[in-house]
Design a protein around this motif. Sequence first.
Motif, PDB file in Angstrom:
ATOM      1  N   ARG A 286      -0.976  -1.431  -4.268  1.00  0.00           N
ATOM      2  CA  ARG A 286      -2.242  -0.526  -4.185  1.00  0.00           C
ATOM      3  C   ARG A 286      -2.058   0.963  -3.927  1.00  0.00           C
ATOM      4  O   ARG A 286      -1.542   1.330  -2.806  1.00  0.00           O
TER       5      ARG A 286
ATOM      6  N   TYR B 158      -4.753   8.552   1.380  1.00  0.00           N
ATOM      7  CA  TYR B 158      -3.792   7.577   2.119  1.00  0.00           C
ATOM      8  C   TYR B 158      -3.548   8.030   3.359  1.00  0.00           C
ATOM      9  O   TYR B 158      -3.781   6.931   4.256  1.00  0.00           O
TER      10      TYR B 158
ATOM     11  N   THR C 138      -6.334   1.182   7.535  1.00  0.00           N
ATOM     12  CA  THR C 138      -5.681  -0.023   6.732  1.00  0.00           C
ATOM     13  C   THR C 138      -4.820  -0.927   7.455  1.00  0.00           C
ATOM     14  O   THR C 138      -4.942  -2.068   7.290  1.00  0.00           O
TER      15      THR C 138
ATOM     16  N   SER D  42       0.726  -1.307  -0.158  1.00  0.00           N
ATOM     17  CA  SER D  42      -0.162  -0.117  -0.057  1.00  0.00           C
ATOM     18  C   SER D  42       0.905   1.081   0.125  1.00  0.00           C
ATOM     19  O   SER D  42       1.959   1.421   0.798  1.00  0.00           O
TER      20      SER D  42
ATOM     21  N   ALA E 220       3.662  -0.942   3.788  1.00  0.00           N
ATOM     22  CA  ALA E 220       2.932   0.132   3.783  1.00  0.00           C
ATOM     23  C   ALA E 220       3.769   1.265   3.954  1.00  0.00           C
ATOM     24  O   ALA E 220       4.711   1.402   4.826  1.00  0.00           O
TER      25      ALA E 220
END
Length: 444
Positions: free
Chosen positions: A85, A92, A99, A58, A109
Amino acid sequence: MRRAARRCVTFAVCVAAAATPLSACSALVPGAGSQLAPAPSGPVSTAVPAGSVTLTVSSSENSGTTRALAAAFEKLHPNVTIDYRYTAAGDYNTSLNLTLSSADAPDLALLNMIGTTVRANLVRDLDPYVAAYGWDRACPSTELDQWRASNDGRQLGSGHLWAAPAGFSLVGVYYDKALAAKLGITAPTTFADFQADLAKAKAAGAVPIQLGNLQGHASFVFQSIADSVDGAARSTAWAYGVPHATIASPGGTKGAEDLADWAKQGFLPAGANGTDLPGSVAAFAKGQGLFLFDGSWDGALIDKAMPSKAGFFALPGATASAPVTGIGTSVAYAIPTRARHPDLAAAFLNFMGSARAAQIEFSTGFMPLAHADAVIAPPGSVLADIATAWAKVNRGNGLVPFFNNTTATMADTLTSAGQELIGGRSSAAQYVAALQADWQKGHR
């Protein structure tokens, strides 16, 4: 935050929008800090799985760096698929804690700042992987320390490593070679030379410093001066929230005074507070400015717009032999507590420090965290100048974290206080006091 052709880096360096929402998100995670079990602390493996496996990543990074690194890693390990992603930076940052705490948490991430992720137990301590891969031997301490923090996430710069870098940005000074030659100016080697060049450009009717301060990028100018005067160690202590540190220092005071003075003398564009960073880059590329304080992420864009006509240097100190400092931060990835494939995620992070990854990182606008001496830049290009400046900064361990990330609200304070300062609505002393008050509140 940016489009591919008009870069305003989307991670920690994107000072106006990236820093604040992230650390304010713990309220969005029910029971943050108690809901998640601690990350496993047993032995880790450096082996890449033999079977077919998907690694989820992510991120809000859209320069192409992570995607290119992912493609190279997949080529090296054909059994691995990386599911990238992407989410725009604003969304975000706002949703990151949710998330990370979800049942569908990614394996990696992007972190724009440590924020509440550590305190809420949302990311793993990477120290076992540091030991397994030897990251502390391969990378300068100033590169890794930006992502170290105490267990509560409040003391930065020391403690456990919570994220690993995938590439670095460096803020310095771009200059228009054609305009400089017309004015009889070469790249300055002392700060006094730089100031003299500003006056020379103004007298000739040119814009001395192109600037877009809509999102607070006057902080690039302020911090560059503060770091140069105070030195990397003192500036870093303030950025990391070390007790008793202060920005009411010789460097902080001079940075604020020079910024205010340059605005009064007309060394900055009149509409700076209404222009964003991409707008100032576009103006600079059109010949509207001798100098531009900006990051390496815009190097490829400027090189393309001004082929062989732009240069780059780290702001010089009082003497030509003074240690060179530079503002820098990284694209950094954490392994969430709920990652399904933490060892594979760490293997991808380790690949990011390889010689193969170095050229990918450099070609997509970032300095590699290792093997910088192996990257290839076209001779005479601004990218070659950036590589030279990066080497100078690292030789003296002069990389300083962005001041914007020292507290959850510092980016907003730098923006508002900076706009008032160059707009003539506040003094240098008031500017410094506002920054220190925010720092005190954030680190008490």
